[in-house]
Design a protein around this motif. Structure first.
Motif, PDB file in Angstrom:
ATOM      1  N   ASN A 323      -3.891 -56.570   4.577  1.00 51.51           N
ATOM      2  CA  ASN A 323      -3.894 -55.704   6.055  1.00 51.51           C
ATOM      3  C   ASN A 323      -3.981 -56.686   7.162  1.00 51.51           C
ATOM      4  N   THR A 324      -3.758 -56.439   8.464  1.00 53.62           N
ATOM      5  CA  THR A 324      -3.883 -57.556   9.354  1.00 53.62           C
ATOM      6  C   THR A 324      -4.872 -57.927   9.539  1.00 53.62           C
ATOM      7  N   ASP A 325      -6.255 -57.463   9.559  1.00 52.24           N
ATOM      8  CA  ASP A 325      -7.373 -57.957   9.545  1.00 52.24           C
ATOM      9  C   ASP A 325      -7.593 -59.055   8.670  1.00 52.24           C
ATOM     10  N   ALA A 326      -7.413 -58.728   7.504  1.00 54.71           N
ATOM     11  CA  ALA A 326      -7.722 -59.662   6.300  1.00 54.71           C
ATOM     12  C   ALA A 326      -6.893 -60.989   6.619  1.00 54.71           C
ATOM     13  N   ALA A 327      -5.688 -60.692   7.074  1.00 56.60           N
ATOM     14  CA  ALA A 327      -4.744 -61.803   7.311  1.00 56.60           C
ATOM     15  C   ALA A 327      -5.161 -62.554   8.519  1.00 56.60           C
ATOM     16  N   ILE A 328      -5.875 -61.972   9.432  1.00 55.59           N
ATOM     17  CA  ILE A 328      -6.167 -62.904  10.629  1.00 55.59           C
ATOM     18  C   ILE A 328      -7.263 -63.794  10.213  1.00 55.59           C
ATOM     19  N   LYS A 329      -8.059 -63.460   9.237  1.00 53.35           N
ATOM     20  CA  LYS A 329      -9.257 -64.233   8.854  1.00 53.35           C
ATOM     21  C   LYS A 329      -8.748 -65.375   7.962  1.00 53.35           C
ATOM     22  N   GLY A 330      -7.892 -64.938   7.292  1.00 51.66           N
ATOM     23  CA  GLY A 330      -6.989 -66.118   6.578  1.00 51.66           C
ATOM     24  C   GLY A 330      -6.474 -67.358   7.525  1.00 51.66           C
ATOM     25  N   ILE A 331      -5.892 -66.847   8.562  1.00 47.46           N
ATOM     26  CA  ILE A 331      -5.253 -67.924   9.576  1.00 47.46           C
ATOM     27  C   ILE A 331      -6.507 -68.507  10.016  1.00 47.46           C
ATOM     28  N   GLU A 332      -7.766 -67.827  10.430  1.00 47.00           N
ATOM     29  CA  GLU A 332      -8.773 -68.573  10.979  1.00 47.00           C
ATOM     30  C   GLU A 332      -9.404 -69.458   9.986  1.00 47.00           C
ATOM     31  N   ALA A 333      -9.205 -69.428   8.764  1.00 46.33           N
ATOM     32  CA  ALA A 333      -9.858 -70.188   7.717  1.00 46.33           C
ATOM     33  C   ALA A 333      -9.214 -71.477   7.513  1.00 46.33           C
ATOM     34  N   MET A 334      -7.901 -71.553   8.091  1.00 49.72           N
ATOM     35  CA  MET A 334      -7.090 -72.725   8.072  1.00 49.72           C
ATOM     36  C   MET A 334      -7.613 -73.566   8.924  1.00 49.72           C
ATOM     37  N   ASN A 335      -7.714 -74.971   8.701  1.00 46.23           N
ATOM     38  CA  ASN A 335      -7.940 -76.117   9.904  1.00 46.23           C
ATOM     39  C   ASN A 335      -6.897 -76.948  10.011  1.00 46.23           C
ATOM     40  N   ILE A 355       0.312 -61.161  14.834  1.00 43.20           N
ATOM     41  CA  ILE A 355       1.102 -62.270  15.138  1.00 43.20           C
ATOM     42  C   ILE A 355       0.426 -62.875  16.577  1.00 43.20           C
ATOM     43  N   GLN A 356      -0.166 -62.386  17.304  1.00 43.76           N
ATOM     44  CA  GLN A 356      -0.706 -62.971  18.603  1.00 43.76           C
ATOM     45  C   GLN A 356      -1.607 -63.840  18.265  1.00 43.76           C
ATOM     46  N   HIS A 357      -2.204 -63.952  16.670  1.00 46.23           N
ATOM     47  CA  HIS A 357      -3.380 -64.864  16.421  1.00 46.23           C
ATOM     48  C   HIS A 357      -2.678 -66.198  15.864  1.00 46.23           C
ATOM     49  N   PHE A 358      -1.399 -66.038  15.932  1.00 46.72           N
ATOM     50  CA  PHE A 358      -0.547 -67.419  15.313  1.00 46.72           C
ATOM     51  C   PHE A 358      -1.071 -68.570  16.048  1.00 46.72           C
ATOM     52  N   GLY A 359      -0.691 -68.484  17.328  1.00 42.75           N
ATOM     53  CA  GLY A 359      -0.999 -69.610  18.310  1.00 42.75           C
ATOM     54  C   GLY A 359      -0.172 -71.005  17.751  1.00 42.75           C
ATOM     55  N   ASP A 360      -0.878 -71.942  17.991  1.00 50.33           N
ATOM     56  CA  ASP A 360      -0.344 -73.288  17.703  1.00 50.33           C
ATOM     57  C   ASP A 360      -0.432 -73.758  16.040  1.00 50.33           C
ATOM     58  N   LYS A 361      -1.503 -72.972  15.331  1.00 49.19           N
ATOM     59  CA  LYS A 361      -1.646 -73.031  14.266  1.00 49.19           C
ATOM     60  C   LYS A 361      -0.592 -72.752  13.147  1.00 49.19           C
ATOM     61  N   ILE A 362       0.101 -71.727  13.349  1.00 45.99           N
ATOM     62  CA  ILE A 362       1.128 -71.218  12.430  1.00 45.99           C
ATOM     63  C   ILE A 362       2.466 -71.999  12.853  1.00 45.99           C
ATOM     64  N   LYS A 363       2.796 -72.887  12.157  1.00 45.89           N
ATOM     65  CA  LYS A 363       4.034 -73.975  12.337  1.00 45.89           C
ATOM     66  C   LYS A 363       5.268 -73.082  12.077  1.00 45.89           C
ATOM     67  N   HIS A 364       5.188 -72.197  11.097  1.00 44.50           N
ATOM     68  CA  HIS A 364       6.503 -71.407  10.637  1.00 44.50           C
ATOM     69  C   HIS A 364       6.048 -70.405   9.908  1.00 44.50           C
ATOM     70  N   PHE A 365       6.582 -69.157  10.292  1.00 38.17           N
ATOM     71  CA  PHE A 365       6.698 -67.974   9.616  1.00 38.17           C
ATOM     72  C   PHE A 365       7.463 -67.576   8.818  1.00 38.17           C
TER      73      PHE A 365
END
Length: 439
Positions: A323-335, A355-365
């Motif tokens: 689900n999206t909440d778990a996936a947001i936590k996955g993004i937040e765990a990446m450094n 998708i609004q949590h991607f920010g600059d961290k997600i280089k490509h989806f």
């Protein structure tokens, strides 16, 4: 009416023959019940059980004393409504097992973190007593183990909202709702219904029992049992919370005012460490055992699981982020800069916040699965243009390798269930790991 201590000769219909349904049918057969097992599939065989396959049991439902349904069977099907009109009890496997369980139960539910917290609490209790049993939605049917559980054991149960729909007397000694964010809207329809279903976990608890709840969601909630609040967002006058990086426990009912652990020494999300510590404290586990286990716990497969490094790129398997909440936590765990692989079965979720949590961290989806078109449209609506659509997980891994540079990470964190392309999230994660290990 069913005699809860004697199923001998009782006519029981078991609906849905996945793991828990088959386990329930075999358990009841061993208790000398007259069991009929139903499923829409036709390729099933269970010894000593009458099979009713390929259709719903609308025409035979009136013949039974009890109906036991698997979590995957929707609670609002016409034959179940007919059973309720006829005053035939409808249970789940969780309720069935509970009636035969002699041991105290720690029951864990929530949208995210259930498996990690269940596994961690079981490790803490196992270290303390050597008599902790893990079961439930984590993949081990409760009813499969209940006849070997003794009064001096602890049972640590992962419990889903689907299982809570069918409880009647289920009452754990200690319960928790870790969090509540949108999920399974295809089944529960509204957040209000979803929340009420989760709250059933403490509805039968008594004043001598504990429920452990996030302060920001439940500070105004009334319960018959003792409430222990936890928070990672603010200090609490009473409860368990983060103060900087330290887990602080202030629980007058347990005569506790102490530092339990430093979350920077753990390998899991802080909220999971805080709630696991709280549950263990409610079970009277000594503080040193809690902190030692927190520090040594390595996490669970498929939840932000490190796979390997290839040409300087770290690969992570977060297939359990359904689900999206778990996936947001996955993004937040990446450094670091991250190539994200996502998409899958359509649970009628809203992907905007993710998708609004991607920010600059997600280089490509990299997008795949039944939700592909919805995800493309959501990216476009949020002005996110760095995405590609692929047909298979193998194509996704190949493309991720092409997009990633040394120092980047690749994260499989789908924000969707797996049933469009895989049997379950474990299969999806295992195949991802195989593909990465084959690079």
């Amino acid at each position: 009416m069913i005699n809860f201590n004697n199923f001998n000769g009782k006519k029981v219909l078991v609906c849905g023959l996945a793991k828990s349904g088959i386990a329930a049918a075999m358990f009841l057969s061993a208790k000398n019940a007259k069991v009929t097992a139903q499923d829409l599939r036709t390729d099933i065989n269970i010894p000593n059980v009458t099979l009713y396959l390929g259709k719903n049991p609308d025409d035979i439902i009136q013949n039974f004393d009890l109906v036991v349904i698997s979590p995957g069977v929707p609670f609002d099907l016409p034959f179940l409504e007919k059973a309720r009109v006829l005053n035939i009890p409808v249970w789940g496997e969780l309720e069935l097992a509970y009636h035969f369980c002699a041991a105290p139960i720690i029951a864990i539910t929530g949208t995210n973190g259930k498996t990690t917290v269940t596994t961690l609490v079981a490790e803490i209790l196992q270290k303390y007593t050597q008599k902790a049993i893990i079961a439930g939605n984590i993949g081990i049917p409760f009813v499969e183990q209940v006849d070997t559980i003794f009064a001096d054991n602890w049972v640590i149960l992962e419990v889903s909202s689907f299982q809570l729909e069918t409880i009647h007397k289920f009452a754990p000694k200690i319960s928790t709702i870790l969090n509540i964010t949108p999920d399974h809207m295809d089944r529960h329809k509204t957040m209000e219904i979803y929340r009420r279903t989760k709250e059933r976990i403490f509805e039968n608890q008594t004043p001598i029992d504990f429920t452990v709840l996030p302060f920001d969601l439940f500070s105004q909630t009334e319960t018959a049992c003792s409430k222990i609040f936890f928070s990672t967002k603010q200090p609490l006058k009473t409860g368990v919370f983060l103060d900087g990086t330290n887990i602080i426990a202030k629980i007058p009912a347990l005569k506790l005012d102490a530092v339990i652990a430093d979350v920077t020494k753990t390998k899991i999300l802080p909220e999971n460490a805080v709630v696991a510590a709280t549950l263990a404290l409610c079970a009277n586990v000594p503080q040193d055992i809690i902190s030692e286990t927190l520090y040594n716990f390595k996490g669970v497969p498929h939840r932000i699981e490190f796979v390997r490094t290839v040409n300087g790129v770290d690969f992570y398997n977060d297939s359990k982020a359904t689900n999206t909440d778990a996936a947001i936590k996955g993004i937040e765990a990446m450094n670091r800069s991250t190539i994200l692989i996502g998409g899958g079965y359509d649970k009628k979720a809203d992907f905007n916040q993710w998708i609004q949590h991607f920010g600059d961290k997600i280089k490509h989806f990299i997008i795949l699965g039944a939700t592909s078109q919805q995800l493309v449209e959501t990216c476009q609506a949020n002005n996110y243009t760095k995405y590609s659509k692929v047909a298979t997980l193998n194509e996704a891994v190949i493309l991720a390798c092409q997009k990633a540079k040394s120092g980047d990470s690749v994260l499989l964190s789908p924000a969707c269930a797996s049933w469009d392309m895989f049997d379950n999230f474990e299969q999806r994660g295992n195949i991802f790991c195989e593909l990465v290990n084959g690079l």
